[in-house]
Design a protein around this motif. Structure first.
Motif, short mmCIF file in Angstrom:
data_model
loop_
_atom_site.label_atom_id
_atom_site.label_comp_id
_atom_site.label_asym_id
_atom_site.label_seq_id
_atom_site.Cartn_x
_atom_site.Cartn_y
_atom_site.Cartn_z
N ILE A 1 0.85 -1.19 0.00
CA ILE A 1 0.00 0.00 0.00
C ILE A 1 0.88 1.24 0.00
O ILE A 1 1.70 1.43 0.90
CB ILE A 1 -0.92 0.03 1.24
CG1 ILE A 1 -1.77 -1.25 1.31
CG2 ILE A 1 -1.82 1.26 1.21
CD1 ILE A 1 -2.62 -1.34 2.56
N THR B 1 -11.68 -3.45 -1.87
CA THR B 1 -11.74 -2.09 -2.38
C THR B 1 -13.19 -1.66 -2.56
O THR B 1 -14.12 -2.47 -2.49
CB THR B 1 -10.98 -1.98 -3.72
OG1 THR B 1 -11.37 -3.06 -4.58
CG2 THR B 1 -9.49 -2.05 -3.49
N TYR C 1 -1.32 -1.03 -4.24
CA TYR C 1 -2.40 -0.06 -4.06
C TYR C 1 -1.81 1.35 -4.09
O TYR C 1 -0.97 1.70 -3.24
CB TYR C 1 -3.11 -0.30 -2.73
CG TYR C 1 -3.87 -1.61 -2.69
CD1 TYR C 1 -5.22 -1.64 -2.98
CD2 TYR C 1 -3.22 -2.80 -2.37
CE1 TYR C 1 -5.93 -2.84 -2.96
CE2 TYR C 1 -3.92 -4.00 -2.34
CZ TYR C 1 -5.26 -4.01 -2.64
OH TYR C 1 -5.96 -5.20 -2.61
N VAL D 1 -3.44 -1.32 -8.45
CA VAL D 1 -4.81 -1.09 -8.00
C VAL D 1 -4.99 0.38 -7.64
O VAL D 1 -4.33 0.90 -6.73
CB VAL D 1 -5.13 -1.96 -6.77
CG1 VAL D 1 -6.59 -1.78 -6.36
CG2 VAL D 1 -4.83 -3.43 -7.05
N ASP E 1 -0.04 -7.09 -5.18
CA ASP E 1 -1.11 -6.11 -5.41
C ASP E 1 -0.60 -4.77 -4.92
O ASP E 1 -0.36 -4.59 -3.72
CB ASP E 1 -2.38 -6.49 -4.64
CG ASP E 1 -2.94 -7.83 -5.08
OD1 ASP E 1 -2.78 -8.17 -6.27
OD2 ASP E 1 -3.53 -8.54 -4.23
N ILE F 1 -9.22 1.69 -1.09
CA ILE F 1 -9.45 0.59 -0.16
C ILE F 1 -10.67 0.90 0.69
O ILE F 1 -10.78 2.00 1.26
CB ILE F 1 -8.21 0.36 0.73
CG1 ILE F 1 -7.03 -0.12 -0.13
CG2 ILE F 1 -8.50 -0.62 1.85
CD1 ILE F 1 -5.72 -0.22 0.64
#
Length: 625
Positions: A238, A388, A261, A374, A259, A378
């Motif tokens: 993140i 999300t 973010y 992404v 992933d 979130i």
């Protein structure tokens, strides 16, 4: 008549305070026999000043506490004892080793975002960096070597010592600093408090619902678990700040899936500022290693590229436009045919609105099959992953939060003085709710307090180490004045601080940093107040701080009668005392301004009579008869 005129002239220049006793001056002064006492009829100030029995150049010892043993604390540990005679220095470090951010940040890929040859002390140069952009472990090893060379841990640094709070005692003229060290709490009374806790000392985890319910591995990148093995795991990263850009390409190489973010768009630059400094270093370093002269030439050529970047911060400036075009072209080339990624990443604000990050390998990693970029916000954490706002749930084995730090630029602990708690006052919701500093160094109504790398401390160009050294040198000048001139406390005035704030508020709107982006420059608030950088270039701030503006401070004095000139002592200097028997030791120099260069015309008049350290330092070879 002559006597009367003289007395009238004296009384005409007197301006007694309203509460001062009335001074009676007679028309005619009767003759008196000579007396060893100062004649009563010539005294104009009552009660008389009681002289302090000490030489004028015998400064009092100051107990100084520096908080933090990162780069700023290390420089303070070297500079302050050399520049402030008889200092009693302690450096409190909460961690178990020195290095600050380079001790706590050990995540894969951590490295400096400027060339290491420009990210080192100006007085302790190394030409042996293994690569242009050194990894964190190599940077820490360099600074640890300096600490060991100067024996700072045994002399000044106390590890595992956390400062919990500091309270100013007006009666004592001291800071009462509460410290917890190895499980025990004690109070240290110090004359001066210097915070050197850095920009990125306190990591912040994101405040998403369900975070505490997540059952997998959860860490901030600045709190990386050295025992965590990412190989074959599903990992969420993140944040796309500096650490996010560095960590993603390293995890992509070994993880089953990443992933990533990214809430904000960002510029991903070439080596910082758009210049290819890595190529410059590799092309010149071998020749630079041939001699100190060649290395000095190399380092000056390197750093001039960093100090000359200032023009790139102004709105609609040619440098800003050129940087935007160059970085856009670079990002397109690295992303290849992934135009979808380019649209998701490319910002609408100008480069330098937030700090540019090189991010080697980052854009290439985003194009890999095992990376999902992404942009959907979130919504919440779950027991097994992240959901999300579009309803999509992604299960992961680990979540790495590269979500930044406390960038309020407030103090790292409560600081109480004169009814103000500075930590709360400088944070959002306080009064004024932002760091209201004097020249990025001090605060009004907070006596004997200085900060290194505090709010508005460093220019948007230049080098960090030069900025730290110049700030610590400024603090040394302040400490010398306090020590030698009988000052109990000093603090910048409210008016001077307000005028500096007014300058900041007029300068930053000219720059791209005032555009709508989130950065540590503005405390993470899009379009917010800029308090992370100095309002001017690196050379500009160095010029401003070369000499303190003493008229911007208010003072109290240690003299029992409050006389500002009590420090003049008894009329003697330490040199006078040593020479009073008519024999001068060879280690004492009564005339340090006399130089052999006066015969050859090699005296540098610019610094003539200006060396504070020259008193009693240079040898002479004669006796006084």
């Amino acid at each position: 008549m002559a006597s009367k005129s003289r007395l009238e002239a004296i009384t005409g220049h007197l301006a007694p305070r309203q509460s001062a006793p009335t001074i009676v001056v007679e028309e005619e002064v009767p003759a008196k026999e000579p007396s060893p006492e100062f004649p009563q009829n010539l005294r104009t100030v009552f009660p008389p000043l009681e002289l302090e029995e000490h030489p004028v150049d015998e400064g009092r010892q100051l107990r100084v506490a520096v908080v933090g043993a990162g780069i700023s604390g290390i420089v303070a540990g070297i500079f302050l004892p050399a520049k402030v005679p008889n200092i009693d220095l302690v450096i409190y470090e909460r961690n178990d080793d020195i290095g600050g951010t380079w001790h706590t940040n050990i995540y894969p890929g951590v490295r400096c975002d400027v060339p290491a040859h420009a990210y080192q002390a100006t007085f302790e140069a190394s030409d042996q960096w293994s690569t242009a952009y050194a990894e964190g472990s190599e940077i820490k090893a360099y600074w640890k070597g300096i600490v060991e060379k100067h024996d700072l841990v045994s002399k000044y640094i106390q590890l595992n010592s956390r400062v919990d709070k500091a309270e100013w005692s007006e009666k004592k003229g001291k800071w009462l600093v509460t410290v917890t060290s190895n499980g025990k709490t004690f109070e240290d009374a110090v004359d001066f408090l210097v915070t050197a806790t850095g920009h990125f000392a306190d990591p912040k985890l994101p405040e998403y619902p369900g975070r505490d319910e997540y059952e997998g591995h959860l860490r901030h990148s600045s709190n990386w678990d050295a025992n965590f093995d990412p190989t074959g795991k599903r990992i969420a990263v993140i944040g796309n700040g500096a650490s996010g850009l560095q960590i993603v390409p390293q995890l992509q190489k070994v993880a089953a899936r990443v992933d990533h973010y990214a809430r904000n768009k960002t510029w991903v630059a070439a080596p910082i500022g758009g210049e290819n400094l890595a190529e410059f270093v590799s092309g010149h370093i071998e020749k630079a290693r041939n001699s100190p002269e060649e290395y000095l030439k190399f380092r000056k050529q390197l750093e001039v590229q960093l100090f000359s970047r200032f023009g790139g911060i102004f709105k609609d400036g040619e440098k800003s436009k050129d940087a935007k075009a160059a970085i856009t072209k670079l990002m397109k080339e690295r992303l290849g045919d992934r135009t979808d990624l380019l649209d998701s990443i490319l910002p609408d604000f100008a480069p330098n609105c937030r700090r540019l990050t090189p991010g080697p390998g980052y854009l290439e990693a985003l194009t890999a099959d095992n990376v999902d970029y992404v942009t959907a916000p979130i919504e919440k954490f779950t027991r097994t992953g992240i959901q999300t706002v579009d309803g999509k749930h992604r299960e992961v084995d680990a979540v790495i939060c590269s979500t930044g730090h406390d960038v309020s630029f407030s103090t790292a602990f409560p600081v109480h003085a004169n009814g103000v708690e500075l930590q709360a006052a400088w944070r959002p919701g306080g009064n004024p709710g932002f760091p209201d500093s004097y020249l990025g160094l001090a605060a009004p109504n907070v006596p004997n307090f200085m900060t290194v790398l505090g709010p508005n401390a460093t220019g948007p160009a230049g080098t960090l180490c030069h900025a730290v050294e110049s700030q610590v040198t400024y603090i040394a000048r302040v400490l010398r004045k306090v020590s030698f001139q009988g000052i109990k406390s000093l603090a910048p005035t409210v008016g001077a601080t307000r005028d500096f704030r007014a300058y900041c508020e007029s300068f930053f709107p000219r720059t791209v940093m005032s555009q709508y982006c989130s950065s540590w420059y503005n405390g993470g608030i899009k379009g917010g107040r800029i308090h992370g950088l100095w309002p001017g270039s690196a050379a500009h701030v160095a010029f401003v701080r070369r000499e303190p503006r003493w008229e911007d401070f208010e003072y109290t004095y240690v003299n029992p009668q409050g006389n500002r000139f009590g420090w003049l002592g008894n009329g003697w200097t330490t040199r006078d005392l040593k020479a009073s028997d008519g024999v001068v030791d060879e280690s004492l120099d009564l005339t340090p301004w006399l130089q052999k260069g006066a015969l050859t015309g090699e005296v540098d008049i610019r610094k003539y009579h200006e060396g504070w350290w020259e008193v009693g330092k240079t040898k002479i070879y004669f006796k006084i008869f």
